[in-house]
Design an enzyme around this catalytic site. Structure first.
Site, PDB file in Angstrom:
ATOM      1  N   GLU A  53       0.816  -1.197   0.000  1.00 26.54           N
ATOM      2  CA  GLU A  53       0.000   0.000   0.000  1.00 26.54           C
ATOM      3  C   GLU A  53       0.865   1.269   0.000  1.00 26.54           C
ATOM      4  O   GLU A  53       0.571   2.240  -0.693  1.00 26.54           O
ATOM      5  CB  GLU A  53      -0.921   0.029   1.233  1.00 26.54           C
ATOM      6  CG  GLU A  53      -1.854  -1.169   1.338  1.00 26.54           C
ATOM      7  CD  GLU A  53      -1.285  -2.300   2.182  1.00 26.54           C
ATOM      8  OE1 GLU A  53      -2.055  -2.892   2.946  1.00 26.54           O
ATOM      9  OE2 GLU A  53      -0.062  -2.564   2.075  1.00 26.54           O
ATOM     10  N   ALA A 157      11.208 -37.717  -7.480  1.00 29.22           N
ATOM     11  CA  ALA A 157      11.147 -38.205  -8.861  1.00 29.22           C
ATOM     12  C   ALA A 157      11.116 -39.722  -8.814  1.00 29.22           C
ATOM     13  O   ALA A 157      11.855 -40.348  -8.046  1.00 29.22           O
ATOM     14  CB  ALA A 157      12.358 -37.719  -9.655  1.00 29.22           C
ATOM     15  N   THR A 201      19.873 -40.202   2.312  1.00 26.89           N
ATOM     16  CA  THR A 201      19.937 -39.316   1.150  1.00 26.89           C
ATOM     17  C   THR A 201      21.169 -38.429   1.216  1.00 26.89           C
ATOM     18  O   THR A 201      21.876 -38.242   0.223  1.00 26.89           O
ATOM     19  CB  THR A 201      18.664 -38.447   1.067  1.00 26.89           C
ATOM     20  OG1 THR A 201      17.538 -39.300   0.900  1.00 26.89           O
ATOM     21  CG2 THR A 201      18.735 -37.473  -0.093  1.00 26.89           C
ATOM     22  N   GLU A 286      12.681 -33.406   0.451  1.00 22.83           N
ATOM     23  CA  GLU A 286      13.160 -33.993  -0.807  1.00 22.83           C
ATOM     24  C   GLU A 286      13.566 -35.459  -0.689  1.00 22.83           C
ATOM     25  O   GLU A 286      13.901 -36.081  -1.684  1.00 22.83           O
ATOM     26  CB  GLU A 286      14.329 -33.175  -1.361  1.00 22.83           C
ATOM     27  CG  GLU A 286      13.904 -31.919  -2.081  1.00 22.83           C
ATOM     28  CD  GLU A 286      14.939 -31.421  -3.069  1.00 22.83           C
ATOM     29  OE1 GLU A 286      15.854 -32.190  -3.428  1.00 22.83           O
ATOM     30  OE2 GLU A 286      14.848 -30.257  -3.484  1.00 22.83           O
ATOM     31  N   LEU A 291      11.411 -41.085   4.784  1.00 15.31           N
ATOM     32  CA  LEU A 291      11.092 -39.796   5.391  1.00 15.31           C
ATOM     33  C   LEU A 291       9.852 -39.200   4.737  1.00 15.31           C
ATOM     34  O   LEU A 291       8.942 -38.712   5.422  1.00 15.31           O
ATOM     35  CB  LEU A 291      12.285 -38.846   5.252  1.00 15.31           C
ATOM     36  CG  LEU A 291      12.106 -37.441   5.823  1.00 15.31           C
ATOM     37  CD1 LEU A 291      11.832 -37.485   7.314  1.00 15.31           C
ATOM     38  CD2 LEU A 291      13.338 -36.583   5.526  1.00 15.31           C
TER      39      LEU A 291
END
Length: 353
Positions: A53, A157, A201, A286, A291
């Protein structure tokens, strides 16, 4: 589309310019209209700087026209002192006679007070124009302020036959993403405050979890390492972004990067509490598969982006699964790959896409 909807749509367009810079503040756009002509507009560029604003009002060359204008804003003007003065006070001071608001602010220090303040000053206020679209724009902010946890996006993926990797104890991971979808992942990272992976990972893939293929700041990196066995040479532990390690062990030296959890209980609520205290409003998870599945099984997610590759692996690490009865889904095609965007069926606070 009505006139009010047209100008709130423009507010939404402007607000999206702050996608990677406004957090922990919400994205907001504002437009000032006189006699069906836009005479000023602005958006919230960066946390700690002027709100939408204020920027819109400053952009008007002849301030005397404000007394004959309507201010359109995607989110309720603030009424409290934070890092900047209240926008509601400025609107009243400038004598703007009418304000059209997309949606109310869920933040407890505002939550209708800005609208009330404007009305008490004699300003005509319309609320709820393109409300669903305005709420969707600030979905991270809404979940954080109403559920006291970050907005959670899951991403993985998978192969055409439902695997995310081969079974391995060393070596490089199977690349299922294309260069284009890999860039999309980096875009998602830039849009989130934090990113989380599990120990396996971190160890086998050695990801950096940065936005090197997209513009924007790196997210805060989080890794679960119960017994502190990850080697210090991993990319996660470089200085490209802050990193927190969730562990059950007291570190040998005091370090703000270690967060002790009680692994005898469910650690996800503990992680959520930590992220809320750190004011990290959005979390991208990811990997790995276990997990991700733990978030799904706990019904602790708001979006899931699943990239489906045409590659067949025949065996390996199974991808997480979401029961279709619990989500609605959209689909986009990226060359050889399909990207599925999934949302819980009963999505919280009307923030679904």
């Amino acid at each position: 589309m009505t006139k009010d909807e047209k100008y709130i749509s423009r507010c939404l367009q402007l607000a999206r310019n702050g996608l990677c810079t406004t957090a922990p503040n919400p994205m907001v756009g504002a437009v000032i209209v006189r006699k069906d002509t836009i005479i000023g507009e602005g958006y919230h560029i960066r946390c700690g700087e002027s709100h939408a604003e204020v920027n819109a009002i400053r952009s008007v060359k002849d301030e005397s026209l404000l007394k004959e204008s309507t201010l359109y804003v995607s989110l309720e003007p603030c009424s409290h002192y934070g890092k900047t003065p209240p926008c509601a006070d400025l609107i009243i001071e400038k004598g703007i006679p009418k304000v059209v608001v997309g949606c109310m602010d869920p933040f407890s220090l505002v939550a209708g007070r800005g609208i009330d303040k404007l009305r008490q000053a004699g300003i005509e206020v319309t609320v709820g124009v393109l409300e669903e679209e305005c709420r969707r724009l600030i979905k991270h902010f809404i979940i954080f302020n109403t559920q006291r946890r970050p907005y959670i996006t899951l991403k993985w993926a998978e192969s055409a036959d439902g695997f995310i990797d081969i079974n391995r104890t060393e070596g490089k991971p199977i690349v299922l993403s294309s260069p284009l979808t890999g860039m999309v992942v980096h875009k998602k990272r830039a849009e989130h405050d934090a990113i989380l992976v599990g120990r396996r990972t971190a160890l086998l893939d050695n990801p950096s979890l940065t936005t090197r293929n997209w513009y924007g700041k790196n997210p805060v990196r989080l890794v679960i390492d119960k017994d502190l066995t990850l080697p210090s040479h991993l990319s996660l532990f470089n200085e490209e972004a802050p990193t927190y390690i969730f562990t059950q062990k007291e570190p040998l030296h005091s370090d703000a990067g270690f967060v002790c959890l009680n692994f005898g209980c469910d650690i996800l609520p503990q992680i959520m509490e930590f992220l809320y205290e750190k004011k990290l409003q959005s979390l991208l998870v990811e990997g790995g598969s276990m997990l991700l599945q733990s978030f799904i099984d706990s019904d602790l997610w708001d979006e899931a982006y699943i990239e489906q590759s045409p590659i067949f692996l025949k065996e390996g690490v199974a991808a997480p699964t979401i029961q279709k009865k619990y989500f609605k889904e959209s689909e986009r095609y990226f060359g050889r790959d399909f990207l599925h965007a999934c949302y819980p069926q009963a999505h919280r606070q009307n923030t679904s896409d």
